[in-house]
Design a protein around this motif. Sequence first.
Motif, PDB file in Angstrom:
ATOM      1  N   GLY A 124       0.815  -1.211   0.000  1.00 13.17           N
ATOM      2  CA  GLY A 124       0.000   0.000   0.000  1.00 13.17           C
ATOM      3  C   GLY A 124       0.849   1.260   0.000  1.00 13.17           C
ATOM      4  N   GLY A 125       2.123   1.099   0.215  1.00 15.54           N
ATOM      5  CA  GLY A 125       3.021   2.247   0.205  1.00 15.54           C
ATOM      6  C   GLY A 125       3.169   2.847   1.592  1.00 15.54           C
ATOM      7  N   GLY A 126       4.238   3.541   1.774  1.00 18.18           N
ATOM      8  CA  GLY A 126       4.457   4.229   3.029  1.00 18.18           C
ATOM      9  C   GLY A 126       5.099   3.361   4.105  1.00 18.18           C
ATOM     10  N   GLY A 127       5.520   2.142   3.766  1.00 18.52           N
ATOM     11  CA  GLY A 127       6.194   1.299   4.750  1.00 18.52           C
ATOM     12  C   GLY A 127       5.208   0.622   5.691  1.00 18.52           C
ATOM     13  N   LEU A 128       5.753   0.193   6.798  1.00 18.04           N
ATOM     14  CA  LEU A 128       4.936  -0.485   7.792  1.00 18.04           C
ATOM     15  C   LEU A 128       4.402   0.524   8.792  1.00 18.04           C
ATOM     16  CD1 LEU A 128       7.161  -3.605   8.556  1.00 18.04           C
ATOM     17  CD2 LEU A 128       5.123  -3.521   7.145  1.00 18.04           C
ATOM     18  N   SER A 129       3.114   0.564   8.969  1.00 16.45           N
ATOM     19  CA  SER A 129       2.555   1.489   9.958  1.00 16.45           C
ATOM     20  C   SER A 129       1.480   0.772  10.774  1.00 16.45           C
ATOM     21  CB  SER A 129       2.002   2.733   9.257  1.00 16.45           C
ATOM     22  OG  SER A 129       1.030   2.356   8.297  1.00 16.45           O
ATOM     23  N   TRP A 130       0.275   0.749  10.275  1.00 19.69           N
ATOM     24  CA  TRP A 130      -0.847   0.189  11.021  1.00 19.69           C
ATOM     25  C   TRP A 130      -0.714  -1.315  11.264  1.00 19.69           C
ATOM     26  CZ3 TRP A 130      -3.318  -3.502   8.223  1.00 19.69           C
ATOM     27  CH2 TRP A 130      -3.211  -3.445   6.827  1.00 19.69           C
ATOM     28  N   SER A 131      -0.030  -2.025  10.367  1.00 22.05           N
ATOM     29  CA  SER A 131       0.072  -3.486  10.514  1.00 22.05           C
ATOM     30  C   SER A 131       0.942  -3.886  11.709  1.00 22.05           C
ATOM     31  CB  SER A 131       0.611  -4.111   9.235  1.00 22.05           C
ATOM     32  OG  SER A 131       1.918  -3.654   8.968  1.00 22.05           O
ATOM     33  N   LEU A 132       1.845  -2.981  12.127  1.00 16.12           N
ATOM     34  CA  LEU A 132       2.688  -3.286  13.288  1.00 16.12           C
ATOM     35  C   LEU A 132       1.860  -3.356  14.575  1.00 16.12           C
ATOM     36  CD1 LEU A 132       5.915  -1.217  12.571  1.00 16.12           C
ATOM     37  CD2 LEU A 132       5.568  -3.679  12.362  1.00 16.12           C
ATOM     38  N   TYR A 133       0.809  -2.532  14.645  1.00 12.73           N
ATOM     39  CA  TYR A 133      -0.060  -2.581  15.828  1.00 12.73           C
ATOM     40  C   TYR A 133      -0.825  -3.911  15.890  1.00 12.73           C
ATOM     41  CZ  TYR A 133       0.948   2.378  16.175  1.00 12.73           C
ATOM     42  OH  TYR A 133       1.588   3.571  16.287  1.00 12.73           O
ATOM     43  N   ILE A 134      -1.273  -4.348  14.723  1.00 12.67           N
ATOM     44  CA  ILE A 134      -1.969  -5.629  14.661  1.00 12.67           C
ATOM     45  C   ILE A 134      -1.002  -6.765  15.000  1.00 12.67           C
ATOM     46  CG2 ILE A 134      -3.196  -7.240  13.145  1.00 12.67           C
ATOM     47  CD1 ILE A 134      -4.270  -4.750  11.667  1.00 12.67           C
ATOM     48  N   LEU A 135       0.236  -6.675  14.485  1.00 13.11           N
ATOM     49  CA  LEU A 135       1.251  -7.678  14.777  1.00 13.11           C
ATOM     50  C   LEU A 135       1.547  -7.718  16.279  1.00 13.11           C
ATOM     51  CD1 LEU A 135       3.375  -9.730  13.759  1.00 13.11           C
ATOM     52  CD2 LEU A 135       4.956  -7.801  13.578  1.00 13.11           C
ATOM     53  N   LEU A 136       1.663  -6.557  16.901  1.00 15.14           N
ATOM     54  CA  LEU A 136       1.933  -6.498  18.338  1.00 15.14           C
ATOM     55  C   LEU A 136       0.792  -7.142  19.136  1.00 15.14           C
ATOM     56  CD1 LEU A 136       3.786  -5.441  20.597  1.00 15.14           C
ATOM     57  CD2 LEU A 136       2.460  -3.332  20.554  1.00 15.14           C
ATOM     58  N   CYS A 137      -0.438  -6.861  18.760  1.00 17.02           N
ATOM     59  CA  CYS A 137      -1.587  -7.478  19.442  1.00 17.02           C
ATOM     60  C   CYS A 137      -1.590  -8.986  19.225  1.00 17.02           C
ATOM     61  CB  CYS A 137      -2.894  -6.870  18.936  1.00 17.02           C
ATOM     62  SG  CYS A 137      -3.123  -5.151  19.443  1.00 17.02           S
ATOM     63  N   SER A 138      -1.229  -9.422  18.020  1.00 20.95           N
ATOM     64  CA  SER A 138      -1.190 -10.857  17.732  1.00 20.95           C
ATOM     65  C   SER A 138      -0.115 -11.551  18.555  1.00 20.95           C
ATOM     66  CB  SER A 138      -0.935 -11.099  16.252  1.00 20.95           C
ATOM     67  OG  SER A 138      -2.020 -10.630  15.487  1.00 20.95           O
ATOM     68  N   VAL A 139       1.040 -10.937  18.687  1.00 21.73           N
ATOM     69  CA  VAL A 139       2.122 -11.514  19.482  1.00 21.73           C
ATOM     70  C   VAL A 139       1.690 -11.630  20.940  1.00 21.73           C
ATOM     71  CG1 VAL A 139       4.454 -11.090  20.374  1.00 21.73           C
ATOM     72  CG2 VAL A 139       3.986 -10.847  17.938  1.00 21.73           C
ATOM     73  N   PHE A 140       0.999 -10.610  21.427  1.00 20.18           N
ATOM     74  CA  PHE A 140       0.484 -10.649  22.795  1.00 20.18           C
ATOM     75  C   PHE A 140      -0.524 -11.792  22.952  1.00 20.18           C
ATOM     76  CE2 PHE A 140      -2.559  -9.153  26.072  1.00 20.18           C
ATOM     77  CZ  PHE A 140      -1.696  -9.134  27.143  1.00 20.18           C
ATOM     78  N   ALA A 141      -1.423 -11.942  21.974  1.00 18.03           N
ATOM     79  CA  ALA A 141      -2.421 -13.013  22.026  1.00 18.03           C
ATOM     80  C   ALA A 141      -1.759 -14.390  21.975  1.00 18.03           C
ATOM     81  CB  ALA A 141      -3.416 -12.859  20.879  1.00 18.03           C
ATOM     82  N   VAL A 142      -0.731 -14.553  21.130  1.00 16.95           N
ATOM     83  CA  VAL A 142      -0.017 -15.829  21.040  1.00 16.95           C
ATOM     84  C   VAL A 142       0.700 -16.116  22.359  1.00 16.95           C
ATOM     85  CG1 VAL A 142       1.946 -16.988  19.938  1.00 16.95           C
ATOM     86  CG2 VAL A 142       0.228 -15.873  18.540  1.00 16.95           C
ATOM     87  N   GLY A 143       1.270 -15.102  22.984  1.00 21.67           N
ATOM     88  CA  GLY A 143       1.933 -15.278  24.273  1.00 21.67           C
ATOM     89  C   GLY A 143       0.970 -15.767  25.349  1.00 21.67           C
ATOM     90  N   LEU A 144      -0.204 -15.158  25.412  1.00 19.33           N
ATOM     91  CA  LEU A 144      -1.219 -15.601  26.375  1.00 19.33           C
ATOM     92  C   LEU A 144      -1.693 -17.020  26.067  1.00 19.33           C
ATOM     93  CD1 LEU A 144      -3.435 -12.422  26.853  1.00 19.33           C
ATOM     94  CD2 LEU A 144      -1.886 -13.462  28.503  1.00 19.33           C
TER      95      LEU A 144
END
Length: 167
Positions: free
Chosen positions: A104-124
């Motif tokens: 989509g252009g502009g690098g990584l922005s909003w997807s990093l927040y989703i990734l962080l939430c996913s990592v937290f969910a996987v940890g739990l």
Amino acid sequence: MTTFDTKVTRTYSQDDIQQILHLAIARQADDNNKEFSYEQLLEIAGELEISIDTLKQAEQDWLEQHGEMLQRRAFNAHRQGRFKKRVGKYAIVNVFLLSLNLLGGGGLSWSLYILLCSVFAVGLDAWNTFQIKGEEYELAFQRWRRKHQVTKFFNTAVSKWLKAWRI
């Protein structure tokens, strides 16, 4: 100089005797895969003056404990397999979203927040999956066990019913 033979009377608790005999039997076996016959078990019990009724009850208790241990292993394998599937799903979704964000252009922005939430969910999820002690684990195990007992009962009943109709 005279030496006096002093005999020290040794006493052991039942638990101590159990541990000593366990170690002695383990050392006596040449390899860990050596098996004893039921007759040998009866002979050992006879030498220890253990009645056949007591031995049979102990064997029944052991079979129940062994069965539960096998069920717990199966339950843990089931939970770990389910966890691996969920991690795979999280990975696929996150790779897709990261790619979409990059394309989509502009690098990584909003997807990093989703990734962080996913990592937290996987940890739990990992914490809950690999935590094998406590009340929550016991409740989950009992639910799984009941579910499998009911499934086994229905499968057996249906198999018998189908077998009866084939005749």
